[in-house]
Scaffold this active site. Structure first.
Site, PDB file in Angstrom:
ATOM      1  N   HIS A 141       0.814  -1.225   0.000  1.00 20.13           N
ATOM      2  CA  HIS A 141       0.000   0.000   0.000  1.00 20.13           C
ATOM      3  C   HIS A 141       0.842   1.266   0.000  1.00 20.13           C
ATOM      4  CE1 HIS A 141       0.963   0.842   4.184  1.00 20.13           C
ATOM      5  NE2 HIS A 141       0.817  -0.454   4.408  1.00 20.13           N
ATOM      6  N   THR A 178       1.181   5.917   4.740  1.00 20.94           N
ATOM      7  CA  THR A 178       0.258   6.379   5.779  1.00 20.94           C
ATOM      8  C   THR A 178       1.043   7.296   6.720  1.00 20.94           C
ATOM      9  OG1 THR A 178       0.748   4.650   7.394  1.00 20.94           O
ATOM     10  CG2 THR A 178      -0.935   4.141   5.720  1.00 20.94           C
ATOM     11  N   GLN A 216       2.173  -0.496  12.333  1.00 23.47           N
ATOM     12  CA  GLN A 216       0.742  -0.373  12.054  1.00 23.47           C
ATOM     13  C   GLN A 216      -0.031  -1.650  12.341  1.00 23.47           C
ATOM     14  OE1 GLN A 216      -0.158   2.466   8.545  1.00 23.47           O
ATOM     15  NE2 GLN A 216       1.777   1.457   8.085  1.00 23.47           N
ATOM     16  N   ARG A 273      -5.995   1.170   4.109  1.00 23.25           N
ATOM     17  CA  ARG A 273      -4.831   1.653   3.361  1.00 23.25           C
ATOM     18  C   ARG A 273      -4.562   0.804   2.119  1.00 23.25           C
ATOM     19  NH1 ARG A 273      -3.127  -0.353   8.412  1.00 23.25           N
ATOM     20  NH2 ARG A 273      -1.510  -1.963   8.374  1.00 23.25           N
ATOM     21  N   GLU A 331      -2.606  -7.400   7.224  1.00 22.36           N
ATOM     22  CA  GLU A 331      -1.295  -7.281   7.867  1.00 22.36           C
ATOM     23  C   GLU A 331      -1.223  -8.152   9.113  1.00 22.36           C
ATOM     24  OE1 GLU A 331       1.790  -7.117   7.906  1.00 22.36           O
ATOM     25  OE2 GLU A 331       2.210  -5.009   7.540  1.00 22.36           O
TER      26      GLU A 331
END
Length: 177
Positions: free
Chosen positions: A8, A11, A20, A57, A80
């Site tokens: 992605h 962020t 994250q 994301r 993730e």
């Protein structure tokens, strides 16, 4: 199958070097702009199938990359890795070696252990190999998932430690399967 794996876009936690994991963080304006810059290249790949992580994301990146022209399939298996109590912490404070070592398979601070994580990503890869064997598949996911895919498709670090694999945001990695 031609498999294209993309991490992605940026962020705010990427910028701040925070872990994250499964915390759902949207893209920054810069992340959106960089993804838009890849649209032409992605279009030239003649993508048949797009599969994204369910996290915002990744979904947002996938939508931008294909300019909303191809339906996006969402698959939880490429979400993730759950970093447990480390989510939101500075990346440099997490013990990279133990957490990524396939042999040690450490489970501390509620981090999803690497072998369980690898199993779910492996299940995803085996599934798409069968379903989309003659297709061009774009997978939009995360750093840890991208590392595991890279490992599973034969790019194994000598010491079996996945922390040695670096996958930057919006890098397109192609695999011929």
């Amino acid at each position: 199958m031609n498999l294209y794996v993309v991490r992605h876009g940026e962020t705010i936690w990427n910028r701040e070097r925070k872990v994250q994991g499964i915390t759902d963080i949207p893209l920054t304006d810069e992340g959106r702009g960089e993804a838009k810059g890849l649209q032409k290249l992605i279009s030239s790949l003649n993508i048949d199938i797009v599969i994204s992580s369910p996290l915002v994301r990744a979904r947002e990146t996938a939508k931008i990359l294909v300019d909303s022209k191809i339906p996006i399939n969402v698959d939880d298996r490429i979400k993730e890795r759950d970093w447990g109590m480390n989510e939101g912490a500075n990346i440099d404070t997490v013990d990279k070696w133990d957490c990524w070592d396939v042999i040690l398979n450490t489970k501390v601070q509620n981090i999803e252990c690497i072998q369980d994580f690898m199993y779910r990503v492996s299940d995803f890869i085996e599934d798409i190999k069968i379903k989309y064997k003659d297709k061009n598949v774009l997978v939009v996911t995360h750093s840890a998932v991208s590392r595991v895919i890279h490992y599973l498709l034969g790019n194994i670090p000598e010491d079996a430690n996945l922390s040695r694999i670096n996958i930057p945001n919006l890098r397109i990695i192609e695999y011929k399967i």
